[in-house]
Design a protein around this motif. Structure first.
Motif, PDB file in Angstrom:
ATOM      1  N   PRO A  44    -104.152  -6.040 -43.154  1.00  6.99           N
ATOM      2  CA  PRO A  44    -103.396  -6.360 -44.368  1.00  6.99           C
ATOM      3  C   PRO A  44    -102.740  -7.742 -44.271  1.00  6.99           C
ATOM      4  N   ASP A  45    -102.805  -8.495 -45.355  1.00  2.00           N
ATOM      5  CA  ASP A  45    -102.146  -9.800 -45.383  1.00  2.00           C
ATOM      6  C   ASP A  45    -100.628  -9.656 -45.266  1.00  2.00           C
ATOM      7  N   ALA A  46    -100.074  -8.587 -45.827  1.00  2.00           N
ATOM      8  CA  ALA A  46     -98.617  -8.378 -45.766  1.00  2.00           C
ATOM      9  C   ALA A  46     -98.143  -8.222 -44.324  1.00  2.00           C
ATOM     10  N   LEU A  47     -98.951  -7.553 -43.504  1.00  2.00           N
ATOM     11  CA  LEU A  47     -98.585  -7.379 -42.096  1.00  2.00           C
ATOM     12  C   LEU A  47     -98.581  -8.719 -41.364  1.00  2.00           C
ATOM     13  N   LEU A  48     -99.543  -9.573 -41.673  1.00  2.00           N
ATOM     14  CA  LEU A  48     -99.588 -10.893 -41.054  1.00  2.00           C
ATOM     15  C   LEU A  48     -98.407 -11.747 -41.507  1.00  2.00           C
ATOM     16  N   GLU A  49     -98.065 -11.659 -42.786  1.00  2.00           N
ATOM     17  CA  GLU A  49     -96.923 -12.422 -43.284  1.00  2.00           C
ATOM     18  C   GLU A  49     -95.632 -11.962 -42.624  1.00  2.00           C
ATOM     19  N   ALA A  50     -95.487 -10.665 -42.423  1.00  2.00           N
ATOM     20  CA  ALA A  50     -94.296 -10.150 -41.742  1.00  2.00           C
ATOM     21  C   ALA A  50     -94.219 -10.687 -40.316  1.00  2.00           C
ATOM     22  N   GLY A  51     -95.355 -10.753 -39.654  1.00  2.00           N
ATOM     23  CA  GLY A  51     -95.373 -11.302 -38.302  1.00  2.00           C
ATOM     24  C   GLY A  51     -95.013 -12.770 -38.278  1.00  2.00           C
ATOM     25  N   ARG A  52     -95.472 -13.530 -39.263  1.00  2.00           N
ATOM     26  CA  ARG A  52     -95.128 -14.950 -39.319  1.00  2.00           C
ATOM     27  C   ARG A  52     -93.635 -15.141 -39.573  1.00  2.00           C
ATOM     28  N   LEU A  53     -93.055 -14.289 -40.405  1.00  2.00           N
ATOM     29  CA  LEU A  53     -91.617 -14.372 -40.646  1.00  2.00           C
ATOM     30  C   LEU A  53     -90.817 -14.061 -39.389  1.00  2.00           C
ATOM     31  N   ASP A  54     -91.383 -13.224 -38.520  1.00  2.00           N
ATOM     32  CA  ASP A  54     -90.711 -12.910 -37.258  1.00  2.00           C
ATOM     33  C   ASP A  54     -90.934 -13.981 -36.193  1.00  2.00           C
ATOM     34  N   GLY A  55     -91.701 -15.020 -36.526  1.00  2.00           N
ATOM     35  CA  GLY A  55     -91.896 -16.124 -35.597  1.00  2.00           C
ATOM     36  C   GLY A  55     -93.120 -16.014 -34.715  1.00  2.00           C
ATOM     37  N   ALA A  56     -94.014 -15.070 -35.000  1.00  2.00           N
ATOM     38  CA  ALA A  56     -95.214 -14.914 -34.176  1.00  2.00           C
ATOM     39  C   ALA A  56     -96.198 -16.037 -34.477  1.00  2.00           C
ATOM     40  N   GLU A 100    -100.040 -17.799 -34.650  1.00  2.00           N
ATOM     41  CA  GLU A 100    -101.284 -17.300 -35.222  1.00  2.00           C
ATOM     42  C   GLU A 100    -102.143 -16.597 -34.166  1.00  2.00           C
ATOM     43  N   PHE A 101    -102.153 -17.148 -32.950  1.00  2.00           N
ATOM     44  CA  PHE A 101    -102.940 -16.499 -31.902  1.00  2.00           C
ATOM     45  C   PHE A 101    -102.339 -15.152 -31.518  1.00  2.00           C
ATOM     46  N   THR A 102    -101.007 -15.075 -31.513  1.00  2.33           N
ATOM     47  CA  THR A 102    -100.351 -13.796 -31.216  1.00  2.33           C
ATOM     48  C   THR A 102    -100.681 -12.764 -32.286  1.00  2.33           C
ATOM     49  N   LEU A 103    -100.685 -13.186 -33.542  1.00  2.00           N
ATOM     50  CA  LEU A 103    -101.043 -12.268 -34.624  1.00  2.00           C
ATOM     51  C   LEU A 103    -102.479 -11.792 -34.478  1.00  2.00           C
ATOM     52  N   PHE A 104    -103.366 -12.717 -34.141  1.00  2.00           N
ATOM     53  CA  PHE A 104    -104.765 -12.326 -33.953  1.00  2.00           C
ATOM     54  C   PHE A 104    -104.907 -11.352 -32.791  1.00  2.00           C
ATOM     55  N   ARG A 105    -104.202 -11.618 -31.694  1.00  2.00           N
ATOM     56  CA  ARG A 105    -104.343 -10.788 -30.487  1.00  2.00           C
ATOM     57  C   ARG A 105    -103.689  -9.423 -30.657  1.00  2.00           C
ATOM     58  N   THR A 106    -102.502  -9.391 -31.254  1.00  2.00           N
ATOM     59  CA  THR A 106    -101.750  -8.133 -31.313  1.00  2.00           C
ATOM     60  C   THR A 106    -102.015  -7.316 -32.573  1.00  2.00           C
ATOM     61  N   VAL A 107    -102.379  -7.985 -33.660  1.00  2.00           N
ATOM     62  CA  VAL A 107    -102.598  -7.279 -34.927  1.00  2.00           C
ATOM     63  C   VAL A 107    -104.091  -7.228 -35.265  1.00  2.00           C
ATOM     64  N   GLY A 108    -104.708  -8.407 -35.310  1.00  2.00           N
ATOM     65  CA  GLY A 108    -106.102  -8.470 -35.739  1.00  2.00           C
ATOM     66  C   GLY A 108    -107.043  -7.690 -34.845  1.00  2.00           C
ATOM     67  N   LEU A 109    -106.985  -7.940 -33.538  1.00  2.00           N
ATOM     68  CA  LEU A 109    -107.915  -7.269 -32.625  1.00  2.00           C
ATOM     69  C   LEU A 109    -107.699  -5.761 -32.607  1.00  2.00           C
ATOM     70  N   ARG A 110    -106.451  -5.340 -32.718  1.00  2.00           N
ATOM     71  CA  ARG A 110    -106.173  -3.896 -32.689  1.00  2.00           C
ATOM     72  C   ARG A 110    -106.742  -3.198 -33.918  1.00  2.00           C
ATOM     73  N   LEU A 111    -106.516  -3.781 -35.085  1.00  2.00           N
ATOM     74  CA  LEU A 111    -106.983  -3.140 -36.309  1.00  2.00           C
ATOM     75  C   LEU A 111    -108.495  -3.273 -36.497  1.00  2.00           C
ATOM     76  N   MET A 112    -109.087  -4.265 -35.854  1.00  2.00           N
ATOM     77  CA  MET A 112    -110.536  -4.455 -35.956  1.00  2.00           C
ATOM     78  C   MET A 112    -111.292  -3.689 -34.870  1.00  2.00           C
ATOM     79  N   GLY A 113    -110.604  -2.840 -34.144  1.00  2.00           N
ATOM     80  CA  GLY A 113    -111.204  -2.126 -33.021  1.00  2.00           C
ATOM     81  C   GLY A 113    -112.521  -1.428 -33.315  1.00  2.00           C
ATOM     82  N   PRO A 114    -112.608  -0.581 -34.361  1.00  2.00           N
ATOM     83  CA  PRO A 114    -113.887   0.096 -34.645  1.00  2.00           C
ATOM     84  C   PRO A 114    -115.023  -0.871 -34.925  1.00  2.00           C
ATOM     85  N   GLY A 115    -114.738  -1.944 -35.647  1.00  3.86           N
ATOM     86  CA  GLY A 115    -115.768  -2.936 -35.914  1.00  3.86           C
ATOM     87  C   GLY A 115    -116.221  -3.638 -34.655  1.00  3.86           C
TER      88      GLY A 115
END
Length: 276
Positions: free
Chosen positions: A163-175, A177-192
């Protein structure tokens, strides 16, 4: 009329299953036959020569078959992991970032899906020979890292599951882009990513043309090229056919084991997605 039509898909399914199963059963049965029995007994009549064939295969040329097996596992496992990461990063970027030329780049990658590997083998060989990577492990691995179909799958999956909203929340928390990809993107893309890894592992495991063109040292052969060289020697020595068949049987075991072991991750991820 409806009943007759309903039988057509069933017949097609049965024929397709037989087309896949019959050669596998033949390999399984033929691997149990000794050199003398291979061409003299009934095609689907098993025998007791499997362990003798395994011993002969292990003893052939100082156990070179197991080196081929190890090479194939190295190429497929390392290449599959790295290619999955590259596909995930590229697909995530194409799905979640707006930049100039994004659509053109994605369409170019889609065009790469349509290109057969046989067309790319010679250009890849010429490029790798220019930088001195022929007859090397790295030379076989590098062309496998970019998988257009894997990037396509990851792009579709990232667009649907992150979700874009989840990424925006992470950016507001100071994360970052690589941290967002590693902690959010890779986890949610697991089945793919499991699917991409499995497809790429099987593609590299079964790859023949590129290693055949690139590698000249027998100790760097993958199973496909090694068994082909064994089969070619078998044209002058018929007893080697039993070793080729036994080696072929052993070569499909890791793929079956990988498929069965990863199947549970798909089920878990599907259930988790349903709960969400």
């Amino acid at each position: 009329m409806k009943r007759r039509t309903a039988w057509l898909p069933t017949i097609a399914l049965v024929l397709g299953a037989l087309y896949c199963v019959v050669p596998t059963v033949w390999i399984l049965v033929a691997a149990t036959k000794s050199k003398a029995e291979l061409f003299s007994t009934s095609t689907y009549l098993p025998s007791t020569g499997l362990f003798e064939n395994l011993g002969d295969l292990s003893a052939y040329s100082g156990g070179i078959f197991w080196q081929w097996m190890l090479n194939s596992f190295l190429y497929a496992a390392v290449g599959g992991v790295l290619a999955s990461f590259v596909s995930a990063a590229a697909g995530y970027a194409l799905a979640k970032y707006e930049f100039r030329g994004r659509r053109l780049l994605f369409n170019t990658i889609l065009a790469g899906v349509l290109l057969p590997q046989i067309v790319l083998a010679i250009p890849q060989y010429l490029l790798l020979s220019k930088i001195g990577l022929t007859d090397s492990y790295l030379g076989v691995l590098l062309p496998q890292l970019f998988n257009p179909y894997g990037i396509y799958l990851c792009r579709i999956y990232a667009a649907a599951s992150v979700p874009d909203a989840l990424l925006e929340a992470g950016r507001l928390d100071g994360a970052s882009e690589f941290t967002l990809f590693r902690t959010v993107g890779l986890r949610l893309m697991g089945p793919g990513l499991v699917t991409v890894f499995l497809l790429q592992f099987i593609a590299i495991w079964n790859n023949f043309l590129l290693p055949f063109v690139l590698v000249t040292s027998e100790d760097k052969f993958p199973l496909t090229v090694g068994l082909y060289s064994l089969l070619r020697h078998g044209a002058a020595e018929a007893s080697l056919y039993s070793l080729v068949i036994t080696g072929t049987l052993l070569s499909i075991i890791p793929v079956i084991a990988l498929f069965l072991s990863l199947q549970r991750y798909w089920k878990i991820d599907l259930v988790t997605g349903a709960v969400r």
